[in-house]
Design a protein around this motif. Sequence first.
Motif, PDB file in Angstrom:
ATOM      1  N   SER A 307     -34.437 -81.478  -7.512  1.00 39.55           N
ATOM      2  CA  SER A 307     -33.480 -80.380  -7.314  1.00 39.55           C
ATOM      3  C   SER A 307     -33.197 -79.643  -8.629  1.00 39.55           C
ATOM      4  O   SER A 307     -33.119 -78.404  -8.646  1.00 39.55           O
ATOM      5  CB  SER A 307     -32.173 -80.903  -6.711  1.00 39.55           C
ATOM      6  N   ARG A 308     -33.064 -80.371  -9.719  1.00 34.61           N
ATOM      7  CA  ARG A 308     -32.823 -79.734 -11.027  1.00 34.61           C
ATOM      8  C   ARG A 308     -34.054 -78.941 -11.472  1.00 34.61           C
ATOM      9  O   ARG A 308     -33.942 -77.856 -12.038  1.00 34.61           O
ATOM     10  CB  ARG A 308     -32.482 -80.796 -12.075  1.00 34.61           C
ATOM     11  N   LEU A 309     -35.229 -79.514 -11.211  1.00 31.84           N
ATOM     12  CA  LEU A 309     -36.453 -78.821 -11.569  1.00 31.84           C
ATOM     13  C   LEU A 309     -36.584 -77.509 -10.790  1.00 31.84           C
ATOM     14  O   LEU A 309     -36.950 -76.466 -11.355  1.00 31.84           O
ATOM     15  CB  LEU A 309     -37.663 -79.725 -11.277  1.00 31.84           C
ATOM     16  N   LEU A 310     -36.265 -77.545  -9.500  1.00 30.73           N
ATOM     17  CA  LEU A 310     -36.353 -76.346  -8.663  1.00 30.73           C
ATOM     18  C   LEU A 310     -35.366 -75.285  -9.137  1.00 30.73           C
ATOM     19  O   LEU A 310     -35.715 -74.098  -9.237  1.00 30.73           O
ATOM     20  CB  LEU A 310     -36.082 -76.713  -7.204  1.00 30.73           C
ATOM     21  N   ALA A 311     -34.145 -75.694  -9.458  1.00 29.47           N
ATOM     22  CA  ALA A 311     -33.141 -74.734  -9.942  1.00 29.47           C
ATOM     23  C   ALA A 311     -33.585 -74.120 -11.268  1.00 29.47           C
ATOM     24  O   ALA A 311     -33.403 -72.917 -11.504  1.00 29.47           O
ATOM     25  CB  ALA A 311     -31.788 -75.435 -10.092  1.00 29.47           C
ATOM     26  N   PHE A 312     -34.179 -74.934 -12.121  1.00 27.97           N
ATOM     27  CA  PHE A 312     -34.648 -74.462 -13.436  1.00 27.97           C
ATOM     28  C   PHE A 312     -35.730 -73.409 -13.260  1.00 27.97           C
ATOM     29  O   PHE A 312     -35.667 -72.319 -13.851  1.00 27.97           O
ATOM     30  CB  PHE A 312     -35.188 -75.660 -14.222  1.00 27.97           C
ATOM     31  N   THR A 313     -36.736 -73.712 -12.438  1.00 27.99           N
ATOM     32  CA  THR A 313     -37.845 -72.761 -12.257  1.00 27.99           C
ATOM     33  C   THR A 313     -37.389 -71.507 -11.528  1.00 27.99           C
ATOM     34  O   THR A 313     -37.869 -70.409 -11.822  1.00 27.99           O
ATOM     35  CB  THR A 313     -39.008 -73.427 -11.507  1.00 27.99           C
ATOM     36  N   LYS A 314     -36.467 -71.640 -10.583  1.00 32.77           N
ATOM     37  CA  LYS A 314     -35.942 -70.458  -9.876  1.00 32.77           C
ATOM     38  C   LYS A 314     -35.241 -69.514 -10.852  1.00 32.77           C
ATOM     39  O   LYS A 314     -35.343 -68.290 -10.738  1.00 32.77           O
ATOM     40  CB  LYS A 314     -34.975 -70.883  -8.768  1.00 32.77           C
ATOM     41  N   HIS A 315     -34.542 -70.093 -11.821  1.00 30.89           N
ATOM     42  CA  HIS A 315     -33.840 -69.267 -12.809  1.00 30.89           C
ATOM     43  C   HIS A 315     -34.854 -68.483 -13.648  1.00 30.89           C
ATOM     44  O   HIS A 315     -34.653 -67.300 -13.924  1.00 30.89           O
ATOM     45  CB  HIS A 315     -32.971 -70.148 -13.703  1.00 30.89           C
ATOM     46  N   LEU A 316     -35.932 -69.139 -14.044  1.00 33.96           N
ATOM     47  CA  LEU A 316     -36.971 -68.432 -14.796  1.00 33.96           C
ATOM     48  C   LEU A 316     -37.578 -67.315 -13.954  1.00 33.96           C
ATOM     49  O   LEU A 316     -37.751 -66.183 -14.421  1.00 33.96           O
ATOM     50  CB  LEU A 316     -38.064 -69.416 -15.235  1.00 33.96           C
ATOM     51  N   ASP A 317     -37.913 -67.634 -12.707  1.00 29.81           N
ATOM     52  CA  ASP A 317     -38.524 -66.646 -11.815  1.00 29.81           C
ATOM     53  C   ASP A 317     -37.615 -65.436 -11.626  1.00 29.81           C
ATOM     54  O   ASP A 317     -38.077 -64.290 -11.627  1.00 29.81           O
ATOM     55  CB  ASP A 317     -38.833 -67.271 -10.450  1.00 29.81           C
ATOM     56  N   SER A 318     -36.332 -65.704 -11.468  1.00 29.41           N
ATOM     57  CA  SER A 318     -35.382 -64.603 -11.204  1.00 29.41           C
ATOM     58  C   SER A 318     -35.253 -63.656 -12.385  1.00 29.41           C
ATOM     59  O   SER A 318     -34.788 -62.525 -12.223  1.00 29.41           O
ATOM     60  CB  SER A 318     -34.017 -65.181 -10.837  1.00 29.41           C
ATOM     61  N   HIS A 319     -35.684 -64.106 -13.581  1.00 25.94           N
ATOM     62  CA  HIS A 319     -35.630 -63.254 -14.770  1.00 25.94           C
ATOM     63  C   HIS A 319     -37.019 -62.743 -15.176  1.00 25.94           C
ATOM     64  O   HIS A 319     -37.201 -62.277 -16.298  1.00 25.94           O
ATOM     65  CB  HIS A 319     -34.978 -64.015 -15.927  1.00 25.94           C
ATOM     66  N   GLY A 320     -37.951 -62.850 -14.242  1.00 25.76           N
ATOM     67  CA  GLY A 320     -39.270 -62.266 -14.475  1.00 25.76           C
ATOM     68  C   GLY A 320     -40.171 -63.055 -15.405  1.00 25.76           C
ATOM     69  O   GLY A 320     -41.158 -62.507 -15.919  1.00 25.76           O
TER      70      GLY A 320
END
Length: 352
Positions: A307-320
């Motif tokens: 879950s932490r890994l998914l949140a981390f990668t989603k944050h990167l994705d959301s910032h391009g």
Amino acid sequence: MPKKDIRALSLPQLTQLFEEISEPAFRAKQVYDWLWAKGVVEFSQMSNLSKKLRDYLEENFAINAVQIHELQVSSDRTIKCAMRLHDNYVVESVLIPHQERMTACISSQVGCSLTCKFCATGKLKRMRNLNADEIFDQVVLVKNTANDRYEAPLTNIVYMGMGEPLLNYAEVLKSVEKITSPTGLGMSPKRITVSTAGVAKMIMKLGDDKVKFNLALSLHAANDEKRNKLMPINETNTLENLAEALLYFTEKTGSRPTFEYIVFKDFNDSLQDAQELVDYCKRVKSKVNIIEYNSIDGGEFQQTSTSRLLAFTKHLDSHGIICNVRHSRGKDIDAACGQLANKNKLISPELK
């Protein structure tokens, strides 16, 4: 006196040698072809040379060939190769099969001097640098293993095995030249990635030399305090120093680096850590490979939760930020990222 390693000689030096012993200059090209394009490691196999010349070479020179000492095959088809050097030191290389790719992960030093806290190799002493021909031999042997075991060609090479490549700068670049040369293996430099823990002045030298291969930086934290704890090299090669060096590298080569980021539980896996990484990537245009942590003996870190890994990668994705998650391969045989510890204690069993 020990015999001189013939592979330490350039083609012009070989040509001069043959002229001095009254052999035609084209013999140098023939020998060079046997050594680098065909990977022959015995003078007796150089069949287009006279027996007299082969005997002369045997008496005066050595081919300090690397040999496979042991193979271990993982349940996911990854193969770890213990490679024995001519002086009985052992390094490890890995063949990583993945869909359409066959990747060789190769070593550049016997041991390592950088003591990164998450890496098993960092717990070893650095015994010596590898020569260009020893690095080249690893590639040839892993390439042959891919052909023999999987009937597939080698497609990619990563300098991510034992040691810090940029602390063996000259020999690493010589090995790349041999691997990519039409008179060597003829591989494209774009199929090669050199990974560094971050030696700023040598990254700038890569820019000055206008290298054609890809560069990866083991980042793991975009915060100096945390990176100092993980990687002592950061104390003298800070994130600011590295940013300046990487920007220079990109300007000189036109190539953007890749950041490697291992996500550790409760250490560098928060959204604040992710935002710090975003900010660093905005400054140094790059892509990010998120890497699973692979446990090592005596290690103080743990793999983060899904879950932490998914949140981390989603944050990167959301910032391009271009972000890929690299799942571990060969973990069951200690062949995954950071696990190359060489449990043969750097010598072959015969010498224990």
